[in-house]
Scaffold this active site. Structure first.
Site: not given
Ligand SMILES: NC(=O)c1ccc[n+]([C@@H]2O[C@H](COP(=O)([O-])OP(=O)(O)OC[C@H]3O[C@@H](n4cnc5c(N)ncnc54)[C@H](O)[C@@H]3O)[C@@H](O)[C@H]2O)c1
Ligand SMILES: [Zn+2]
Length: 363
Positions: A118, A140, A182, A220, A234, A238, A241, A245, A262
């Site tokens: 939990r 999120k 972003e 943000k 919020r 978008n 997006h 998307h 992305h």
């Molecule tokens: N919660 C939110 O508000 C929010 C906002 C934006 C995106 N997201 C989510 O984030 C995800 C995408 O995140 P991302 O773009 O960070 O992708 P990711 O976590 O897949 O990382 C991208 C790649 O970079 C590598 N990596 C990470 N840090 C590194 C470093 N310092 N040096 C070398 N390699 C490194 C990772 O292993 C991976 O292969 C999506 O699932 C998306 O839905 C969430």
């Molecule tokens: Zn985005």
């Protein structure tokens, strides 16, 4: 100098000495935690974990939980695997979970922590530009389901977010560029001064990201604090997006198209939505051109195939941002001044896609 941004009931810290702050946080809460777990993938275990363990002695003996990187692993099977690992290690409610990685680690690790027994405490050490500027605030958390992004999840908050800008030095250039979309978006929707600063960045030379990240998280954060549950304001986030998307999804689903990251797709979406911003929200053509020239230079996007326009529209109709059939958009009235809740019909959206193609053709 360490910078601090206060969000919900936690802070985001940014700076070169942020890991000392992690150590102080752990010292301060030493009595509270019995065990530490660090979630990593094969890249962050190599590039980031040694740095963290060097600067944070408290985490030297933490249990390392490694998963495979990639969006396809942001799924319930991996969550189950980690829940089992925690359970077998007899993690109790006093365990602390540390997410060391990009948005996949942050979203999924936060979800795992906030559901295990939990909910146990977690902190985030985001290591990609996207996770530092976007996923670091807002609460999120979640995973994908059957190819549907973020279909399962919760809102929950970490005990702290610690951003070390120098982690970006090992991040592949394409990932930096993708996350930077972003940064540009945050400036465009809310902060003209920040736009004037970030529009000069070409990403060709080594840059100091600390201030850029700070401004961007601030923008943000101000938005999500006013609208924690995405009821209205919020939606500002978008911008780019709605179309972006659809472009991203089709580029992944359709093998005839090359897959976009992305941020690349969001750059396409922002350019197309500049058409709607001009026709519906009064953005000046001069400002639209300025934004387009920056986005085109950075992302060098390619034209959208007209034979896929219907598929893009179909995806937009399914998008959760829709209200009662009309497609919802966040648009720019001016640089730094976004506005939510515009709607456009199919004809207007097709015109926006064509406009995008004409911008690309001119470039
Ligand atoms: N919660 C939110 O508000 C929010 C906002 C934006 C995106 N997201 C989510 O984030 C995800 C995408 O995140 P991302 O773009 O960070 O992708 P990711 O976590 O897949 O990382 C991208 C790649 O970079 C590598 N990596 C990470 N840090 C590194 C470093 N310092 N040096 C070398 N390699 C490194 C990772 O292993 C991976 O292969 C999506 O699932 C998306 O839905 C969430
Ligand atoms: Zn985005």
């Amino acid at each position: 100098m360490l910078k601090e941004i206060k969000s919900q009931d936690y802070s985001v810290f940014i700076g070169d000495d942020v890991l000392q702050q992690v150590q102080s946080f752990l010292e301060e809460h030493a009595a509270q935690y019995t065990k530490f777990f660090i979630l990593v993938d094969e890249n962050t275990i190599e590039h980031c974990l040694p740095i963290v363990q060097f600067h944070v002695p408290f985490l030297k003996d933490a249990e390392i939980v490694e998963i495979e990187s990639g969006e396809q692993n942001k799924c319930i099977e991996v969550v189950t695997q980690v829940w089992i690992t925690l359970s077998e290690a007899e993690a109790d409610r006093q365990a602390l979970f540390v997410n060391l990685g990009g948005g996949v680690i942050g979203d999924m690790g936060g979800f795992i922590a906030s559901t295990y027994k939990r909910g146990i405490d977690f902190i985030n050490i985001p290591t990609t530009l996207l996770s530092q500027v976007d996923a670091s605030v807002g609460g999120k958390l979640g995973i994908d389901l059957n190819g549907l992004k973020n279909q399962i999840g919760v809102f929950a908050y970490p005990k702290g977010v610690f951003i070390l800008p120098s982690f970006l030095e090992t991040l592949p250039k394409g990932q930096v560029r993708s996350g930077f979309a972003e940064v540009l978006k945050h400036a465009l929707i809310r902060d003209q001064k920040h736009w004037d600063l970030v529009k000069k960045i070409t990403l060709k030379k080594k840059i100091d990201f600390e201030d850029i990240i700070y401004w961007s998280v601030n923008i943000k954060n101000n938005i999500v604090l006013q609208d924690p549950r995405e009821k209205g304001l919020r939606k500002l986030l978008n911008f780019g997006h709605t179309i972006g998307h659809a472009v991203e999804t089709l580029s992944i689903d359709n093998l005839a198209l090359s897959e976009l990251m992305h941020g690349e797709a969001i750059a396409v979406g922002m350019i197309a939505e500049l058409y709607l911003s001009q026709s519906l929200a009064g953005l000046s053509s001069q400002q639209a051109e300025e934004i387009e020239s920056i986005l085109v230079k950075l992302y060098q996007p390619t034209p959208l195939r007209e034979d896929f326009f219907d598929a893009y529209l179909h995806l937009m109709m399914q998008d959760k941002k829709n209200d009662k059939g009309a497609i919802n958009f966040t648009l720019l009235k001016a640089i730094g001044d976004g506005e939510v809740n515009y709607t456009a019909n199919k004809k207007q959206i097709v015109a926006a896609l064509k406009y995008y193609n004409s911008v690309i053709a001119r470039a």
